[in-house]
Design an enzyme around this catalytic site. Sequence first.
Site, PDB file in Angstrom:
ATOM      1  N   ARG A  35      16.567  -1.450  -2.609  1.00 26.68           N
ATOM      2  CA  ARG A  35      16.190  -0.242  -3.342  1.00 26.68           C
ATOM      3  C   ARG A  35      17.355   0.736  -3.467  1.00 26.68           C
ATOM      4  NH1 ARG A  35       9.933   0.960  -1.365  1.00 26.68           N
ATOM      5  NH2 ARG A  35       8.987  -0.542  -2.791  1.00 26.68           N
ATOM      6  N   LYS A 198      -7.518 -12.385  -2.870  1.00 28.22           N
ATOM      7  CA  LYS A 198      -8.828 -11.960  -3.357  1.00 28.22           C
ATOM      8  C   LYS A 198      -8.906 -11.796  -4.878  1.00 28.22           C
ATOM      9  CE  LYS A 198     -10.006  -9.498   0.907  1.00 28.22           C
ATOM     10  NZ  LYS A 198     -10.440  -8.211   1.490  1.00 28.22           N
ATOM     11  N   GLY A 354       4.156  -7.401  -3.773  1.00 28.21           N
ATOM     12  CA  GLY A 354       4.834  -7.550  -2.488  1.00 28.21           C
ATOM     13  C   GLY A 354       5.109  -8.965  -2.035  1.00 28.21           C
ATOM     14  N   GLY A 377       2.955  -1.234  -5.703  1.00 33.00           N
ATOM     15  CA  GLY A 377       1.773  -0.552  -6.212  1.00 33.00           C
ATOM     16  C   GLY A 377       1.929  -0.088  -7.643  1.00 33.00           C
TER      17      GLY A 377
END
Length: 396
Positions: A35, A198, A354, A377
């Site tokens: 980053r 999920k 991620g 996110g």
Amino acid sequence: MKTINDYNFENKKALIRVDFNVPQDENLNVTDDTRIRAAKPTIDKVLKDGGAVVLMSHLGRPKGEFNDKYSLKHIASKVSEILGVDVIVANDVIGEDAKLKVSNLKPGQVLLLENVRFHSEEEAGDKDFARALSEFGDIYVNDAFGTAHRAHASTAIIADFFAENKCFGLLMEQELTAINKVLADGEKPVTAVLGGAKVSSKITIINNILPVIDNLIIGGGMTYTFVKANGGKIGNSLVEDDKLDLAKEILAECKKHNVNVYLPVDNVIADNFSNEANTQTVPSDQIPDGWMGMDVGVESSKIFADVINHSKTILWNGPLGVFEMSNFSKGTIALGDAIAEATANGAFSLVGGGDSVAFVKQFAYDDKVSYVSTGGGAMLESLEGRELPGVAAILK
């Protein structure tokens, strides 16, 4: 889209929101500087123009109060090393030390403010805190895609105090362009690969991308919810029993949008969630009791690779198996190989999320795909079609 290339920063102070929320070891040494490196082109542009740079970032979750563990002073030497400039460090965020160091800042210099999350006003999106920060720069630059989905003081609210003197950094521009290449400008055929545990965590993404994709490859733990919904036997595999109807609805929507759905036809299964477990390969809908799906099988990998190699635009979000265990990493590696080959042949490939990002870094695919997103996110919310406050604040 206004970027820093629309400005000349000579004798100007650029107030840049970066995302230096980097992982550290027990001695607070930076273990992954991705980053920081990603922000370097933006900072370099300002310095090359003859401007000065004031950097704002958060680190960790200090919950609105000072915590030495999360102090940015611990990463300052790594930032200096990457930028090739001695970075000046402020002992506070909007206090006297920060004010003095900002006022003394000369062209060519870089100042790193202390962790903005040491103030609870940051996450609260407090206007007075944002106003105090805004006094540290002539031009506001948001280059923190990783926090663009947060309406925090330094990521969104602050932009209100800069009128026309606000823009995106080069990293933000790259991120938004990459997402746009998939959601709006993707050359067909467009293929989305969605893995992970999920169905419930991917439903919004699936609904948003269905109008623009041609193929949907499903892998990971959510495979078994789809297989069970179709009447298959999944043994002890991960499943969301309360989402079986949802899985059927997704498949019906895919059919309505003429999207080809590819579920694994075979799976590597294990009798325990362990790398040392006994394994066998069986059809995906014939997993016996006491066994669980851990990876896609060879036949599935061949089918997926064929779809990938006929694609011009590829979105990859989520691994196909438990890649952290070497015996169950082969399916995701095969997928990585296929995407790398397609990219080498001219396809555009975007990797986000991620676990996917962790995989491409661990297995050195990051330079074999077109773009690896730096924001987990924020990337997911973009794919869901949600407005990102940090982006909207610059555009308005």
